[in-house]
Design a protein around this motif. Structure first.
Motif, PDB file in Angstrom:
ATOM      1  N   ALA A  99      42.913 -16.499  39.187  1.00 56.69           N
ATOM      2  CA  ALA A  99      41.739 -17.372  39.061  1.00 56.69           C
ATOM      3  C   ALA A  99      41.339 -17.613  37.611  1.00 56.69           C
ATOM      4  CB  ALA A  99      40.561 -16.769  39.825  1.00 56.69           C
ATOM      5  N   PHE A 100      41.390 -16.567  36.764  1.00 58.05           N
ATOM      6  CA  PHE A 100      40.837 -16.680  35.411  1.00 58.05           C
ATOM      7  C   PHE A 100      41.801 -16.265  34.305  1.00 58.05           C
ATOM      8  CE2 PHE A 100      37.269 -15.442  38.266  1.00 58.05           C
ATOM      9  CZ  PHE A 100      36.549 -16.628  38.197  1.00 58.05           C
ATOM     10  N   GLY A 101      43.031 -15.877  34.653  1.00 56.71           N
ATOM     11  CA  GLY A 101      43.939 -15.314  33.668  1.00 56.71           C
ATOM     12  C   GLY A 101      44.207 -16.196  32.465  1.00 56.71           C
ATOM     13  N   LEU A 102      44.261 -17.521  32.655  1.00 60.66           N
ATOM     14  CA  LEU A 102      44.584 -18.430  31.545  1.00 60.66           C
ATOM     15  C   LEU A 102      43.382 -18.778  30.677  1.00 60.66           C
ATOM     16  CD1 LEU A 102      47.056 -20.884  33.347  1.00 60.66           C
ATOM     17  CD2 LEU A 102      47.584 -18.895  31.920  1.00 60.66           C
ATOM     18  N   TYR A 103      42.172 -18.418  31.130  1.00 66.94           N
ATOM     19  CA  TYR A 103      40.967 -18.665  30.325  1.00 66.94           C
ATOM     20  C   TYR A 103      41.012 -17.816  29.052  1.00 66.94           C
ATOM     21  CZ  TYR A 103      38.316 -20.965  34.137  1.00 66.94           C
ATOM     22  OH  TYR A 103      37.862 -21.807  35.118  1.00 66.94           O
ATOM     23  N   LYS A 104      40.415 -18.318  27.973  1.00 70.17           N
ATOM     24  CA  LYS A 104      40.104 -17.476  26.841  1.00 70.17           C
ATOM     25  C   LYS A 104      38.895 -16.624  27.222  1.00 70.17           C
ATOM     26  CE  LYS A 104      43.208 -19.126  23.988  1.00 70.17           C
ATOM     27  NZ  LYS A 104      44.366 -18.297  23.575  1.00 70.17           N
ATOM     28  N   LEU A 105      38.861 -15.386  26.774  1.00 75.57           N
ATOM     29  CA  LEU A 105      37.776 -14.492  27.155  1.00 75.57           C
ATOM     30  C   LEU A 105      36.414 -15.093  26.818  1.00 75.57           C
ATOM     31  CD1 LEU A 105      36.855 -11.738  28.224  1.00 75.57           C
ATOM     32  CD2 LEU A 105      37.082 -10.834  25.899  1.00 75.57           C
ATOM     33  N   LYS A 106      36.300 -15.684  25.623  1.00 77.68           N
ATOM     34  CA  LYS A 106      35.008 -16.244  25.198  1.00 77.68           C
ATOM     35  C   LYS A 106      34.665 -17.533  25.932  1.00 77.68           C
ATOM     36  CE  LYS A 106      33.418 -14.403  20.894  1.00 77.68           C
ATOM     37  NZ  LYS A 106      32.797 -14.747  19.597  1.00 77.68           N
ATOM     38  N   ALA A 107      35.666 -18.148  26.593  1.00 78.30           N
ATOM     39  CA  ALA A 107      35.392 -19.398  27.305  1.00 78.30           C
ATOM     40  C   ALA A 107      34.922 -19.149  28.733  1.00 78.30           C
ATOM     41  CB  ALA A 107      36.649 -20.271  27.320  1.00 78.30           C
ATOM     42  N   LEU A 108      35.067 -17.931  29.224  1.00 84.21           N
ATOM     43  CA  LEU A 108      34.658 -17.616  30.582  1.00 84.21           C
ATOM     44  C   LEU A 108      33.145 -17.739  30.706  1.00 84.21           C
ATOM     45  CD1 LEU A 108      36.016 -16.706  33.217  1.00 84.21           C
ATOM     46  CD2 LEU A 108      35.549 -14.350  32.562  1.00 84.21           C
ATOM     47  N   ASN A 109      32.680 -18.486  31.709  1.00 84.27           N
ATOM     48  CA  ASN A 109      31.246 -18.715  31.832  1.00 84.27           C
ATOM     49  C   ASN A 109      30.771 -18.517  33.263  1.00 84.27           C
ATOM     50  OD1 ASN A 109      31.674 -21.282  33.306  1.00 84.27           O
ATOM     51  ND2 ASN A 109      32.380 -22.042  31.321  1.00 84.27           N
ATOM     52  N   SER A 110      29.450 -18.487  33.425  1.00 84.58           N
ATOM     53  CA  SER A 110      28.846 -18.230  34.728  1.00 84.58           C
ATOM     54  C   SER A 110      29.194 -19.305  35.743  1.00 84.58           C
ATOM     55  CB  SER A 110      27.322 -18.118  34.587  1.00 84.58           C
ATOM     56  OG  SER A 110      26.978 -17.034  33.744  1.00 84.58           O
ATOM     57  N   ALA A 111      29.295 -20.558  35.292  1.00 85.76           N
ATOM     58  CA  ALA A 111      29.561 -21.661  36.218  1.00 85.76           C
ATOM     59  C   ALA A 111      30.911 -21.493  36.918  1.00 85.76           C
ATOM     60  CB  ALA A 111      29.509 -22.993  35.474  1.00 85.76           C
ATOM     61  N   SER A 112      31.942 -21.153  36.149  1.00 84.25           N
ATOM     62  CA  SER A 112      33.276 -21.001  36.744  1.00 84.25           C
ATOM     63  C   SER A 112      33.333 -19.794  37.685  1.00 84.25           C
ATOM     64  CB  SER A 112      34.334 -20.862  35.641  1.00 84.25           C
ATOM     65  OG  SER A 112      34.060 -19.759  34.805  1.00 84.25           O
ATOM     66  N   ILE A 113      32.637 -18.723  37.322  1.00 85.55           N
ATOM     67  CA  ILE A 113      32.625 -17.531  38.183  1.00 85.55           C
ATOM     68  C   ILE A 113      31.827 -17.801  39.449  1.00 85.55           C
ATOM     69  CG2 ILE A 113      31.995 -15.090  38.322  1.00 85.55           C
ATOM     70  CD1 ILE A 113      32.357 -14.971  35.263  1.00 85.55           C
ATOM     71  N   GLN A 114      30.709 -18.530  39.324  1.00 91.65           N
ATOM     72  CA  GLN A 114      29.915 -18.871  40.499  1.00 91.65           C
ATOM     73  C   GLN A 114      30.706 -19.744  41.463  1.00 91.65           C
ATOM     74  OE1 GLN A 114      26.269 -18.072  41.235  1.00 91.65           O
ATOM     75  NE2 GLN A 114      27.477 -18.412  43.079  1.00 91.65           N
ATOM     76  N   GLU A 115      31.422 -20.709  40.920  1.00 91.94           N
ATOM     77  CA  GLU A 115      32.260 -21.580  41.753  1.00 91.94           C
ATOM     78  C   GLU A 115      33.333 -20.768  42.475  1.00 91.94           C
ATOM     79  OE1 GLU A 115      35.170 -25.518  41.280  1.00 91.94           O
ATOM     80  OE2 GLU A 115      34.064 -24.744  39.553  1.00 91.94           O
ATOM     81  N   TYR A 116      33.902 -19.785  41.772  1.00 95.47           N
ATOM     82  CA  TYR A 116      34.929 -18.937  42.368  1.00 95.47           C
ATOM     83  C   TYR A 116      34.359 -18.091  43.502  1.00 95.47           C
ATOM     84  CZ  TYR A 116      38.521 -15.303  42.728  1.00 95.47           C
ATOM     85  OH  TYR A 116      39.461 -14.429  43.191  1.00 95.47           O
ATOM     86  N   ALA A 117      33.177 -17.516  43.285  1.00 97.41           N
ATOM     87  CA  ALA A 117      32.539 -16.704  44.328  1.00 97.41           C
ATOM     88  C   ALA A 117      32.258 -17.540  45.574  1.00 97.41           C
ATOM     89  CB  ALA A 117      31.249 -16.086  43.787  1.00 97.41           C
ATOM     90  N   ASN A 118      31.763 -18.755  45.365  1.00 95.06           N
ATOM     91  CA  ASN A 118      31.499 -19.649  46.501  1.00 95.06           C
ATOM     92  C   ASN A 118      32.787 -20.004  47.234  1.00 95.06           C
ATOM     93  OD1 ASN A 118      28.834 -19.611  45.696  1.00 95.06           O
ATOM     94  ND2 ASN A 118      28.938 -21.591  44.649  1.00 95.06           N
ATOM     95  N   ASP A 119      33.853 -20.216  46.459  1.00 89.04           N
ATOM     96  CA  ASP A 119      35.138 -20.581  47.059  1.00 89.04           C
ATOM     97  C   ASP A 119      35.708 -19.437  47.897  1.00 89.04           C
ATOM     98  OD1 ASP A 119      37.347 -22.495  47.297  1.00 89.04           O
ATOM     99  OD2 ASP A 119      38.498 -21.026  46.136  1.00 89.04           O
TER     100      ASP A 119
END
Length: 446
Positions: A116-136
């Protein structure tokens, strides 16, 4: 991070709020909770900056830059989430968590977080993407406990990136709202095995079965499954009718590399063995008394094992302990089976849970027993049902809750009350009877 300057006496000082500083124990080791979340205290830094305000402001700027970047192994803006999760696992999980917990985290990392998040840069990870993932995850049919487990693992890893590493300034998981489930208030169903049903189980797995003794120990003492299958005859005092719990069994791969135990699909490698591990918590080390029924079963089992040794002779399987080192650099013991025909100099382990020929009966082997009880006897069963039944019967019969807590090896009494004691019909009737008797006593006093 912001700070300021102020004059005290003839000097100018700079200061800034370092936010949170991780607590340490008396030995200087950082403190963490069970999920890998650091335990914090507030920390304010103030130093002499110079003789003028301008000098203090320059010193403040330099101090903030050093504070934000000192000691980093790699630039936070460059590292990917995938690489960071590997770093967190190797530097925190391996050194602080029990083996089975490590395996669980690694499976979540490989199966869920990296895809889900492996290709993200650590500093680019944000609440919106994690929230979308949790909902999914919820939309894909994942249970709430599964969603919480996955996101909590990510949150624990990111908390470590905030403190003590300072790779990111805040944890984006802090603002996640778990998707609502219609059965949020529904508690996990736990089943009690009544005496008639337990008799049916024992009829199906009598004293000649290798599963008889594990079933009896679970029902009459409330031991955890990993505690029961780690017992040796040295742990059982038939004279005083006590069982000493001081270890558990853990299945793990040979060697110290935890990653070899888990593949991307979550399957364990074939080259694995059973080890003695430390109990779940310090309070899990305990001595449990037992009564006549279990005494007779254990006494007969010990006598039968000695007879089987003579019957099978050199073909009987004994067990020995090989000292090894785990990933934390701490000693562990591998359980090694060997024929009696072989001369073995290793320490002897006289296992309690064995087959007629001496072969070890493990928690994996017990899955067969559980399936038979579930599908053939039509009983909702797992080994924990025995522990839950034991605790519930004690509470219903008026046993001291503190004694029950110690018997089960719980760290705090709330776990005993919340996990193993539920509102059964018998307890409801007891409550009604108490009220009726109280009212009747009041009438007599009037």
């Amino acid at each position: 991070m912001k700070g300021g300057t102020r004059k005290k006496g003839n000097k100018w000082y700079y200061y800034f709020d370092a936010g949170k500083e991780q607590k340490k124990d008396k030995n200087g080791q950082f403190l963490y909770d069970e999920l890998g979340n650091p335990i914090y205290k507030r920390n304010k830094i103030e130093r002499v900056g110079g003789n003028t305000k301008k000098e203090a402001e320059a010193a403040l700027s330099k101090a903030l830059n050093e504070y934000n970047h000192a000691g980093q192994i790699f630039e936070p803006s460059e590292i990917s989430v995938s690489d960071y999760l590997d770093f967190w696992f190797d530097n925190y999980c391996k050194m602080n968590l029990k083996y089975n917990t490590q395996v669980g985290y690694l499976q979540i990392i490989n199966k869920h977080l990296k895809p889900a998040f492996g290709l993200y840069k650590l500093k680019a990870l944000n609440s919106a993407s994690i929230q979308e993932y949790a909902n999914d995850l919820k939309l894909k049919g994942f249970a709430k406990n599964s969603v919480v487990g996955i996101i909590s693992t990510l949150s624990g890893a990111l908390n470590y990136a905030v403190e003590p590493l300072h790779y990111i300034q805040m944890n984006p998981c802090n603002h996640i709202k778990y998707p609502k489930y219609t059965n949020d208030t529904k508690k996990e169903t736990r089943y009690i095995i009544d005496p008639d049903d337990f008799s049916r189980i024992i009829d199906r797995f009598p004293s000649t079965s290798p599963f008889f003794i594990p079933l009896m120990i679970g029902y009459y003492t409330g031991l955890r499954i990993s505690e029961t299958f780690a017992l040796t005859w040295n742990d059982i005092d038939l004279k005083n009718r006590t069982i000493t719990v001081n270890k558990i069994t853990v299945k793990r791969n040979f060697g110290i590399d935890v990653r070899k135990a888990v593949t991307i699909k979550g399957k364990k490698e074939e080259k694995s063995s059973w080890y003695f591990g430390t109990p779940k918590t310090s309070t899990s080390n305990r001595t449990v008394k037992f009564g006549d029924t279990l005494y007779k079963a254990l006494k007969n089992a010990k006598r039968q094992k000695n007879m089987n040794r003579m019957k099978y002779g050199e073909y009987y399987t004994e067990h020995y302990l090989k000292q090894e080192i785990d990933e934390k650099g701490e000693p562990m013991q591998r359980i090694i089976p060997a024929s009696r025909a072989l001369q073995c100099a290793l320490p002897f382990a006289d296992m309690v849970c064995v087959r007629e020929n001496g072969e070890y009966v493990s928690t994996d082997s017990f899955k067969y027993c559980a399936r038979i009880i579930h599908y053939e006897l039509r009983l909702a069963f797992n080994y924990h049902s025995l522990r839950h039944t034991h605790a519930t019967y004690l509470i219903e019969s008026g046993a001291n809750i503190k004694d029950v807590q110690e018997r089960l090896g719980h760290t705090n009494i709330e776990t005993t009350m919340n996990t193993y004691v539920h509102n059964t019909e018998q307890l409801q009737n007891q409550t009604v009877d108490i009220f009726e008797k109280t009212v009747e006593a009041k009438r007599k006093q009037a």
